[in-house]
Design a protein around this motif. Sequence first.
Motif, PDB file in Angstrom:
ATOM      1  N   GLY A  35       0.810  -1.206   0.000  1.00 10.69           N
ATOM      2  CA  GLY A  35       0.000   0.000   0.000  1.00 10.69           C
ATOM      3  C   GLY A  35       0.845   1.259   0.000  1.00 10.69           C
ATOM      4  N   PRO A  36       0.203   2.382  -0.256  1.00 11.73           N
ATOM      5  CA  PRO A  36       0.916   3.656  -0.289  1.00 11.73           C
ATOM      6  C   PRO A  36       1.312   4.101   1.121  1.00 11.73           C
ATOM      7  CG  PRO A  36      -1.429   4.014  -0.494  1.00 11.73           C
ATOM      8  CD  PRO A  36      -1.221   2.524  -0.527  1.00 11.73           C
ATOM      9  N   LEU A  37       2.269   4.979   1.202  1.00  8.48           N
ATOM     10  CA  LEU A  37       2.637   5.562   2.493  1.00  8.48           C
ATOM     11  C   LEU A  37       1.480   6.426   2.991  1.00  8.48           C
ATOM     12  CD1 LEU A  37       6.289   6.548   1.624  1.00  8.48           C
ATOM     13  CD2 LEU A  37       5.608   4.857   3.351  1.00  8.48           C
ATOM     14  N   VAL A  38       1.149   6.276   4.260  1.00  6.37           N
ATOM     15  CA  VAL A  38       0.060   7.069   4.841  1.00  6.37           C
ATOM     16  C   VAL A  38       0.380   8.557   4.700  1.00  6.37           C
ATOM     17  CG1 VAL A  38      -1.208   7.594   6.969  1.00  6.37           C
ATOM     18  CG2 VAL A  38      -0.637   5.223   6.405  1.00  6.37           C
ATOM     19  N   ARG A  39       1.646   8.920   4.845  1.00 11.53           N
ATOM     20  CA  ARG A  39       2.025  10.341   4.744  1.00 11.53           C
ATOM     21  C   ARG A  39       1.755  10.907   3.358  1.00 11.53           C
ATOM     22  NH1 ARG A  39       7.551   8.169   5.070  1.00 11.53           N
ATOM     23  NH2 ARG A  39       8.485   8.353   3.015  1.00 11.53           N
ATOM     24  N   ASP A  40       1.741  10.036   2.330  1.00  7.88           N
ATOM     25  CA  ASP A  40       1.422  10.503   0.981  1.00  7.88           C
ATOM     26  C   ASP A  40      -0.080  10.655   0.779  1.00  7.88           C
ATOM     27  OD1 ASP A  40       4.097  10.533   0.310  1.00  7.88           O
ATOM     28  OD2 ASP A  40       4.047   8.621  -0.772  1.00  7.88           O
ATOM     29  N   VAL A  41      -0.863   9.843   1.490  1.00  6.74           N
ATOM     30  CA  VAL A  41      -2.315   9.862   1.335  1.00  6.74           C
ATOM     31  C   VAL A  41      -2.966  10.835   2.318  1.00  6.74           C
ATOM     32  CG1 VAL A  41      -4.411   8.445   1.369  1.00  6.74           C
ATOM     33  CG2 VAL A  41      -2.264   7.460   0.548  1.00  6.74           C
ATOM     34  N   PHE A  42      -2.545  10.769   3.584  1.00  3.42           N
ATOM     35  CA  PHE A  42      -3.113  11.596   4.654  1.00  3.42           C
ATOM     36  C   PHE A  42      -1.992  12.312   5.411  1.00  3.42           C
ATOM     37  CE2 PHE A  42      -6.178   7.893   4.561  1.00  3.42           C
ATOM     38  CZ  PHE A  42      -7.202   8.568   3.923  1.00  3.42           C
ATOM     39  N   PRO A  43      -1.366  13.302   4.802  1.00  5.07           N
ATOM     40  CA  PRO A  43      -0.226  13.959   5.457  1.00  5.07           C
ATOM     41  C   PRO A  43      -0.588  14.617   6.794  1.00  5.07           C
ATOM     42  CG  PRO A  43      -0.862  15.139   3.456  1.00  5.07           C
ATOM     43  CD  PRO A  43      -1.658  13.877   3.483  1.00  5.07           C
ATOM     44  N   ASP A  44      -1.801  15.160   6.903  1.00  5.85           N
ATOM     45  CA  ASP A  44      -2.199  15.793   8.164  1.00  5.85           C
ATOM     46  C   ASP A  44      -2.306  14.764   9.282  1.00  5.85           C
ATOM     47  OD1 ASP A  44      -2.316  18.195   6.813  1.00  5.85           O
ATOM     48  OD2 ASP A  44      -4.501  18.171   6.594  1.00  5.85           O
ATOM     49  N   LEU A  45      -2.812  13.588   8.982  1.00  4.78           N
ATOM     50  CA  LEU A  45      -2.906  12.522   9.981  1.00  4.78           C
ATOM     51  C   LEU A  45      -1.515  12.091  10.421  1.00  4.78           C
ATOM     52  CD1 LEU A  45      -4.444  10.446  11.670  1.00  4.78           C
ATOM     53  CD2 LEU A  45      -4.384   8.933   9.665  1.00  4.78           C
ATOM     54  N   THR A  46      -0.611  11.917   9.486  1.00  2.00           N
ATOM     55  CA  THR A  46       0.748  11.513   9.836  1.00  2.00           C
ATOM     56  C   THR A  46       1.391  12.547  10.749  1.00  2.00           C
ATOM     57  OG1 THR A  46       1.018  10.257   7.799  1.00  2.00           O
ATOM     58  CG2 THR A  46       3.036  10.945   8.920  1.00  2.00           C
ATOM     59  N   ALA A  47       1.241  13.819  10.425  1.00  2.00           N
ATOM     60  CA  ALA A  47       1.808  14.875  11.279  1.00  2.00           C
ATOM     61  C   ALA A  47       1.203  14.811  12.679  1.00  2.00           C
ATOM     62  CB  ALA A  47       1.575  16.245  10.641  1.00  2.00           C
ATOM     63  N   GLN A  48      -0.106  14.584  12.759  1.00  2.00           N
ATOM     64  CA  GLN A  48      -0.770  14.492  14.054  1.00  2.00           C
ATOM     65  C   GLN A  48      -0.287  13.263  14.829  1.00  2.00           C
ATOM     66  OE1 GLN A  48      -5.030  13.656  14.206  1.00  2.00           O
ATOM     67  NE2 GLN A  48      -5.226  15.140  15.891  1.00  2.00           N
ATOM     68  N   LEU A  49      -0.166  12.129  14.169  1.00  2.00           N
ATOM     69  CA  LEU A  49       0.327  10.925  14.825  1.00  2.00           C
ATOM     70  C   LEU A  49       1.724  11.138  15.397  1.00  2.00           C
ATOM     71  CD1 LEU A  49      -0.735   8.004  12.457  1.00  2.00           C
ATOM     72  CD2 LEU A  49      -1.372   8.275  14.850  1.00  2.00           C
ATOM     73  N   VAL A  50       2.608  11.692  14.604  1.00  2.00           N
ATOM     74  CA  VAL A  50       3.982  11.940  15.053  1.00  2.00           C
ATOM     75  C   VAL A  50       3.962  12.856  16.272  1.00  2.00           C
ATOM     76  CG1 VAL A  50       6.175  13.027  14.427  1.00  2.00           C
ATOM     77  CG2 VAL A  50       5.054  11.463  12.827  1.00  2.00           C
ATOM     78  N   ARG A  51       3.219  13.936  16.200  1.00  2.00           N
ATOM     79  CA  ARG A  51       3.139  14.908  17.301  1.00  2.00           C
ATOM     80  C   ARG A  51       2.582  14.259  18.572  1.00  2.00           C
ATOM     81  NH1 ARG A  51       0.504  18.176  14.619  1.00  2.00           N
ATOM     82  NH2 ARG A  51      -1.587  17.774  15.387  1.00  2.00           N
TER      83      ARG A  51
END
Length: 149
Positions: A35-51
Amino acid sequence: MDQDAVDQDAVDQDAVDQDTVEQDAVEQDAVELDGPLVRDVFPDLTAQLVRLLEAEGEPWLAVCAYDLRLLEECDCRNDFCQSFRTHRHPPGTPYGPGHRVLALDPGNGFLNLDVVDGRIVYVELVDRPPLRRASPQPSGGAEAEHPDL
């Protein structure tokens, strides 16, 4: 510059070009298989998860969150669910030893992670605003994925 040096430069460039083609093929295979990288599909979610993971004292999982793949979206068909799987696992079977659930506080709705042996295997998103998909753009290799390189 003599002819041998020119020939060697051409050989070196051909090797670099071949490495680039092979790396692109590996990345395409990963997208098709995992599957695709989540950061490529949902960049805002990835930023929130990291934070949220960093704030929770989970720096290793924060690093892992940046490289999550969207393997399969939840098929429960509930309007309030946007959950997805990031690793293969037979549906309906327990994760077993090494499994823990990490509940994060996103400020709205629920954001829980199933973690097995230090790997995020499932992202549970419930009662949250709809995720915004990024406009489709293929990854541009390691340099694009990690701009600090």
